[in-house]
Design an enzyme around this catalytic site. Sequence first.
Site, PDB file in Angstrom:
ATOM      1  N   GLY A   1       0.817  -1.201   0.000  1.00  0.00           N
ATOM      2  CA  GLY A   1       0.000   0.000   0.000  1.00  0.00           C
ATOM      3  C   GLY A   1       0.849   1.248   0.000  1.00  0.00           C
ATOM      4  CB  VAL A   2       1.216   4.123  -1.809  1.00  0.00           C
ATOM      5  CG1 VAL A   2       1.891   5.497  -1.769  1.00  0.00           C
ATOM      6  CG2 VAL A   2       2.105   3.105  -2.506  1.00  0.00           C
ATOM      7  N   GLY A   3       0.452   5.428   1.245  1.00  0.00           N
ATOM      8  CA  GLY A   3      -0.354   6.420   1.931  1.00  0.00           C
ATOM      9  C   GLY A   3       0.320   7.769   1.959  1.00  0.00           C
ATOM     10  N   GLY A   4      -0.284   8.692   2.720  1.00  0.00           N
ATOM     11  CA  GLY A   4       0.255  10.031   2.802  1.00  0.00           C
ATOM     12  C   GLY A   4       1.617  10.095   3.441  1.00  0.00           C
TER      13      GLY A   4
ATOM     14  CB  VAL B   1       2.165   0.138   3.826  1.00  0.00           C
ATOM     15  CG1 VAL B   1       1.961  -0.919   4.906  1.00  0.00           C
ATOM     16  CG2 VAL B   1       1.680   1.503   4.308  1.00  0.00           C
TER      17      VAL B   1
ATOM     18  CG  ASP C   1      -6.786  11.253   7.678  1.00  0.00           C
ATOM     19  OD1 ASP C   1      -5.703  10.745   7.304  1.00  0.00           O
ATOM     20  OD2 ASP C   1      -7.664  11.652   6.885  1.00  0.00           O
TER      21      ASP C   1
END
Length: 820
Positions: A514-517, A521, A647
């Site tokens: 995954g990719v987040g702000g 990950v 959030d």
Amino acid sequence: MRFSSITALKLFLLHLFTLFTNLQAYTPVNNFTINCGSTGTSYDGETTWTGDTASMFLSHQDSTVSANPTPPQSNSTLQLPYTTARISRSQFNYSFPVTPGSYFLRLFFYPASYPSFPSTQASFTVHCNHFTLFYGFSTDEDDTETIFREYVVNVDNGETLNLSFTPSQPNSHALINGIQVFSIPTDLYYTSPHHAGFKLVGTHTLYRVTSDTALHAQYRVKVGVQGISPPKDTGLFRNLVAGDEHYLIKEKNPNNNGEMNITLHHGSVAPKVLYRTERITKRSPKLTWNFPVDSGFYYLVRLHFCELDQNITNIGDRVFCVYIGSDLAEDHAEVLRWSNQLKGLAVQRNFVVLIPKNDTQEKVNLSLQLHPYLNSSNPCLNGLEIFKISDSNILAGPNAQNGIAFEERRNGMAVGKRRNVLSVEKRRNKHKISIAGMVFVLVSVSSVGFVFRWARSMFNPRSFSTNAHKLSTNAHQQSTDAEELPVNTLICLRFSLVEIKAATNNFDDASVVGVGGFGHVYRGFIRRIFIPVTLKLFKPGSNEIEVAIKRHKPGSKQGSEEFLNEIEMLSQLRHRNIVPLIGYCNSNKEMILVYNFMARGNLREHLYNSDKPPLPWKRRLQICIDAAHALHYLHCCAQTYTIIHSDVKTTNILLDEEWVAKVSDFGLSRIGPTGDSKSNVCTTPVKGSFGYIDPEYYKRQHLTEKSDVYSFGVVLFEVLCARPPLIRTAEPREESLGNWVRYCHQNGTIAQILDPTLKGKIAPNCFRVFCQIGLSCLSEIGSQRPSMNDVVWMLKNALKLQESADITEAHSNSQNPLSS
């Protein structure tokens, strides 16, 4: 003789002063006395009551009915206002235009059966402005006792006093028989702005009972066998009941010294007749009372004294200690000294005591003990008052009392916010509170030390050892909820970069999940040798643990502030529905966080833009309940502050292998301030995810726990409709999910935007309740949104409605197997 003459003169002058200044009966500025369910005015011999039929104070009257109790009644001598009631199966409200100030709010209930409204279906919640007075009012079938509740609330400039009565379930009803709204002196129970505060028992700390709290009168007792009826009060119409012996441990009748003149400094504090009778021990040297109360709250205890004994003439004749709970509240109590040796002068002593949360008992005792000094006359007491102080705007307790059943209020570790602490001392639970200018009450000294050590380590990585760092939690915080993890798992580890690289195969792109702000990950595995056995994170027979490793990406909008925030928050929080933080790495300027791996990813992946099969409706409901539990824990239960996630979105709700939802990503979380503000408002630049941001927060930059509630409302409709919160390419009306849902609700077309895979699979009642929950969360006005505790309760009710419909359908199909 000279001393006696001076004393007599002082008494005479004091009498004159109080006669012309304080002792006149208090005249309220505002006084509303409503006989619910009636018309016109009526008089009960003491009070003139006004009916609410066609009243300007009652809204939604068309949906309510006025009714008389259904005979036969065991209470055949019912008096006003219990003879009629206002009843409804939908919410109804009263609004009283009042001037700013403090008020007695008195509610009268007679929970009998009424035509078409059986008593067993009475179940509702009562709110006053932003305060929750109680949850889930319910009665037994044969309960015919009248119920009286008295509260103290404050109304600010520009506000009205609003009361709402909301049925708990679709077939339940709300009722009210009488309402009194009565203005009182502002400093009668709230701490005066010029007063330092009341002693917090068990500490050397002062506690201010501020006007942003509400109080619930638990006990108002006059010693002896004869109470004081409302007309005999000082104009405030309080009822001081007799019978302190019900709470007294083995003691004889009180002394009555009714002939002595009584002098009051403040005419509204209590009527003179209260002080004409005192309790003095005869057999044993001490007095002990036990008063059953709800645990997990602070209580204001006001003790009334007046020296009446003619034999007590000198300082030192009667000296005693006051114990509240098991703690010393007053070490050298002496009524004659407090009154400057004026006999017959009434005095009061105010204390605040915390009753720790106890989940094993319905009620716990608030004990009061008076112990005499050696060679001193036995102690005395004339009366007392005990008030529960609201916590997080909640007065509802976790227990049932006098036919009122309360929903469980908190699931977390801390007892409540301590906004009103003024000075500091090491408490019994080994907490240390640090004060520097403004008052900041931190949860744990060791966790603070960790924060500073971590900050230094960013510049000097060697200052950290590679050993595990245990972040201490509040010593008094114990696991009181089945959804919390054991306390011995509250450990945060520091990993070396070598260990992290080994776990991710040197940050192999194939490990990215995954990719987040914050950054990428990775999915990885950490060997048992790197993690203490005490963490109990391994499956039986396994030598490694599956983890999610979040690595900061240079240039990301989130950085060291969010990294520090995540560690600080999650190292102190443990709850079944919050993703657990295992550890971190800050070597070589890296910022890496290590979590338990959530096997089923995030919630959004199971709703849309994915090839995963759609979730069944009941599983979606349970996931929503899990996430709501986590937010309620953050808002009310996690520690002494309110934690605002800020959030909340479907990508931050993760699912483990068993489909248990866990809220994640605390990088933007904030802790509510401890000032005298009415709610937990944090003024901060707007951060968050578009489509989920609270409109009030966006416009005013005021972040509150109700901002999380709004975001959660968007999540609920994301779950229901299986569409993103924001679609830039859609028609303007449909672009924002929140706006689109409100529009469809107003036009009665909300069923048309339902996830197609759910059509025909949601029970109508469940669908209606779920939509009501979501719409209430999306209210434009934050104060009108429910608390997360209310949301949890309502979602559970929606799930019950669905399960009940499923059972009915299954039974019908079993009876008619060919019907399908």
